[in-house]
Design an enzyme around this catalytic site. Structure first.
Site, short mmCIF file in Angstrom:
data_model
loop_
_atom_site.label_atom_id
_atom_site.label_comp_id
_atom_site.label_asym_id
_atom_site.label_seq_id
_atom_site.Cartn_x
_atom_site.Cartn_y
_atom_site.Cartn_z
N SER A 72 0.71 29.38 -3.39
CA SER A 72 1.41 28.94 -1.96
C SER A 72 0.05 28.26 -1.26
O SER A 72 0.68 27.56 -0.24
CB SER A 72 1.92 30.13 -1.25
OG SER A 72 2.85 30.87 -1.76
N ASN B 283 3.97 24.89 3.27
CA ASN B 283 3.28 26.10 3.89
C ASN B 283 2.44 25.90 5.14
O ASN B 283 2.19 26.91 6.10
CB ASN B 283 2.76 27.17 2.84
CG ASN B 283 3.67 27.83 1.96
OD1 ASN B 283 4.84 27.93 2.37
ND2 ASN B 283 3.36 28.02 0.72
N1 CAA Z 1 20.15 31.97 -7.81
C1 CAA Z 1 21.05 31.17 -7.64
N2 CAA Z 1 21.67 30.55 -6.67
C2 CAA Z 1 21.43 31.42 -5.60
C3 CAA Z 1 20.19 32.10 -5.27
C4 CAA Z 1 19.59 32.82 -6.34
N3 CAA Z 1 18.72 33.25 -6.20
N4 CAA Z 1 20.25 32.60 -4.03
C5 CAA Z 1 21.30 31.71 -3.50
N5 CAA Z 1 22.01 31.02 -4.16
C6 CAA Z 1 23.02 30.04 -4.01
C7 CAA Z 1 24.25 30.78 -3.81
O1 CAA Z 1 25.05 31.02 -4.76
C8 CAA Z 1 24.98 29.78 -2.77
O2 CAA Z 1 25.58 28.78 -3.46
P1 CAA Z 1 26.73 28.14 -2.70
O3 CAA Z 1 26.18 27.59 -1.31
O4 CAA Z 1 26.91 26.79 -3.58
O5 CAA Z 1 27.88 28.95 -2.49
C9 CAA Z 1 23.93 29.17 -1.92
O6 CAA Z 1 22.66 29.35 -2.71
C10 CAA Z 1 23.75 30.23 -0.73
O7 CAA Z 1 23.43 31.26 -1.01
P2 CAA Z 1 23.98 32.52 -0.17
O8 CAA Z 1 25.52 32.26 0.05
O9 CAA Z 1 23.66 33.64 -0.84
O10 CAA Z 1 23.15 32.55 1.23
P3 CAA Z 1 22.70 31.50 1.92
O11 CAA Z 1 23.99 30.41 2.30
O12 CAA Z 1 22.03 32.00 3.41
O13 CAA Z 1 21.75 30.77 1.16
C11 CAA Z 1 19.25 30.30 0.88
C12 CAA Z 1 20.48 31.52 0.75
C13 CAA Z 1 19.58 29.40 -0.28
C14 CAA Z 1 18.21 31.25 0.43
C15 CAA Z 1 19.36 29.76 2.20
O14 CAA Z 1 19.34 30.67 3.17
C16 CAA Z 1 18.23 28.93 2.31
O15 CAA Z 1 17.95 27.83 1.81
N6 CAA Z 1 17.02 29.37 3.03
C17 CAA Z 1 15.76 28.91 3.40
C18 CAA Z 1 14.97 29.23 2.17
C19 CAA Z 1 13.42 28.56 2.21
O16 CAA Z 1 13.15 28.20 3.26
N7 CAA Z 1 12.75 28.59 1.08
C20 CAA Z 1 11.10 28.27 0.98
C21 CAA Z 1 10.54 29.29 1.45
S1 CAA Z 1 8.88 28.81 1.48
C22 CAA Z 1 8.18 28.89 -0.08
O17 CAA Z 1 9.18 29.24 -1.14
C23 CAA Z 1 6.96 28.50 -0.64
C24 CAA Z 1 5.92 29.72 -0.59
O18 CAA Z 1 4.86 29.49 -1.08
C25 CAA Z 1 6.18 30.74 0.17
P1 NAD Z 2 5.35 39.10 -6.51
O1 NAD Z 2 4.75 39.94 -5.98
O2 NAD Z 2 7.05 38.93 -6.22
O3 NAD Z 2 5.27 38.94 -8.17
C1 NAD Z 2 3.79 38.78 -8.68
C2 NAD Z 2 4.14 39.35 -10.11
O4 NAD Z 2 2.74 39.03 -10.74
C3 NAD Z 2 4.40 40.73 -10.18
O5 NAD Z 2 5.43 41.10 -10.95
C4 NAD Z 2 3.09 41.34 -10.78
O6 NAD Z 2 3.35 42.66 -11.53
C5 NAD Z 2 2.54 40.34 -11.53
N1 NAD Z 2 1.06 40.12 -11.79
C6 NAD Z 2 0.26 40.52 -10.97
N2 NAD Z 2 -1.06 40.42 -11.28
C7 NAD Z 2 -0.88 39.96 -12.70
C8 NAD Z 2 -1.68 39.75 -13.91
N3 NAD Z 2 -2.90 39.63 -13.92
N4 NAD Z 2 -1.09 39.30 -14.91
C9 NAD Z 2 0.22 39.20 -15.07
N5 NAD Z 2 1.16 39.46 -13.90
C10 NAD Z 2 0.63 39.80 -12.96
O7 NAD Z 2 4.96 37.51 -5.97
P2 NAD Z 2 5.58 36.08 -5.85
O8 NAD Z 2 6.28 35.93 -4.50
O9 NAD Z 2 6.42 35.67 -7.10
O10 NAD Z 2 4.25 35.05 -6.01
C11 NAD Z 2 3.66 34.94 -7.12
C12 NAD Z 2 2.72 33.55 -6.74
O11 NAD Z 2 3.70 32.48 -6.46
C13 NAD Z 2 1.99 33.72 -5.61
O12 NAD Z 2 1.02 32.94 -5.88
C14 NAD Z 2 2.69 32.98 -4.24
O13 NAD Z 2 1.94 32.66 -3.26
C15 NAD Z 2 3.46 32.06 -4.96
N6 NAD Z 2 4.63 31.55 -4.21
C16 NAD Z 2 5.40 32.60 -3.61
C17 NAD Z 2 6.74 32.20 -3.12
C18 NAD Z 2 7.64 33.27 -2.50
O14 NAD Z 2 8.47 32.86 -1.72
N7 NAD Z 2 7.29 34.66 -2.46
C19 NAD Z 2 6.91 30.81 -2.94
C20 NAD Z 2 6.21 29.79 -3.41
C21 NAD Z 2 5.01 30.17 -4.14
#
Ligand code: CAA
Ligand code: NAD
Length: 284
Positions: free
Chosen positions: A120, A191
């Protein structure tokens, strides 16, 4: 450059199982690895339910969902990655742990195998330095939930070769995702913007401005966000959000990225969000 056919995914958690599912639906054989059979079993259940949603939505036929699942094999042994053309790690957001796995993969994978990180926020240049073949290391940053979110941020390390960058961009399109390139900078683009938003929402809770529900509701009603920042933090995993904030804070040496004291408390208490059943809301 090798033709990417065989995919390996390391880490079957929140992101890894979605990445494996996405490649399998696109027709690629995938090997999914994690530390325990329990983690792999949880991943299979998650993929089955996610594919079921896509079938219910008419996005996928029953047969295509079944074929996708059949393309995914799972193992706890990292050595099984030896024949993979592209290995994507989605393990814990810790530079030391990721670097350790890259070193192990150096000894297991072919020198021309591509090693991609779903990190991330961590510097890909620092990660690549852990490999004896740094030119093959690249960032392939998927978004949560992977089956739904279109973007894959492609991040080249200073060492990444043009051939690797081209091959990863091509396979990103082949699985139906949209590649966008970010410079190798802490948190990349999304991010760098999103984690501080979530962190500030947690500060608003910490300072008692409003309840978590109201803060989320305000961002949905007032900024048309699909879900509020606190619910988003619970979806991502508050441990991951904290790791990102710490990488931004240390990387840029800038107090504006300091993690909220409440974010640290939630992680210390094990209230990580959906994956532990409790974050700023409860999940059953
Ligand atoms: N697998 C398949 N389909 C899924 C799903 C999954 N895991 N989760 C949701 N969906 C689908 C649902 O089937 C639904 O489809 P339709 O709209 O066609 O009916 C749609 O996605 C919406 O799902 P929900 O109705 O359950 O719920 P929602 O309308 O609130 O949508 C969501 C859920 C898609 C997560 C929406 O809330 C959303 O887009 N949220 C923002 C998510 C976001 O910002 N993600 C990025 C985070 S940052 C990151 O990931 C990077 C990092 O490193 C942390
Ligand atoms: P998580 O905690 O849900 O899953 C991590 C998995 O990795 C666990 O199942 C753990 O058992 C496994 N693991 C840890 N050490 C390991 C090793 N040495 N060998 C094999 N498996 C190992 O974490 P996550 O949310 O899936 O995040 C995983 C990576 O993806 C991170 O680098 C995170 O920053 C990135 N990421 C997360 C998101 C998010 O929304 N959670 C989105 C984009 C990117």
């Amino acid at each position: 450059m090798t033709q990417i056919k065989q995919i390996g995914v390391i880490g079957a958690g929140t992101m890894g199982n979605g990445i494996a599912q996405t490649f399998a639906v696109a027709g690629y054989p995938v090997l999914l690895q994690d530390l325990s059979e329990a983690a792999l079993e949880r991943a299979r259940k998650t993929m089955e339910s996610s594919l079921g949603r896509q079938v219910k939505k008419g996005q996928l036929s029953e047969e295509a969902a079944r074929d996708a699942l059949a393309r995914i094999s799972a193992d706890t042994k990292l050595e099984t990655m030896a024949d993979r053309d592209l290995v994507i790690e989605a393990i814990v957001e810790r530079l030391d742990v990721k670097a350790g796995v890259l070193k192990q993969l150096d000894a297991i994978c072919r020198p021309d195998a591509i090693l991609a990180s779903n990190t991330s926020s961590i510097s890909l240049t620092q990660l690549a330095a852990a490999s004896a073949h740094p030119g093959r290391v690249i960032g392939m940053h998927f978004f949560n939930p992977v089956p739904v979110m279109q973007l894959v941020e492609i991040i080249r390390a200073l060492q990444t070769t043009d051939a690797v960058a081209e091959a990863v961009t091509e396979v990103t399109r082949a699985i139906g995702k949209t590649p966008r390139v970010s410079k190798d900078s802490y948190g990349f683009v999304v991010n760098r913007l999103l984690a501080p938003l979530i962190n500030e929402a947690i500060n608003c809770v910490y300072e008692g401005l409003a309840t978590p529900e109201d803060i989320d509701s305000m961002m949905k009603l007032g900024a048309n966000h699909p879900m509020g920042p606190l619910a988003l933090g619970d979806l991502i995993g508050l441990d991951v959000v904290l790791n990102i904030m710490e990488t931004l804070y240390e990387g840029f040496d800038d107090p504006k990225y300091r993690a909220s004291p409440l974010l640290k408390q939630m992680v210390h208490a094990g209230y990580l969000g959906r994956k532990t059943g409790r974050g700023f809301a409860e999940y059953h």
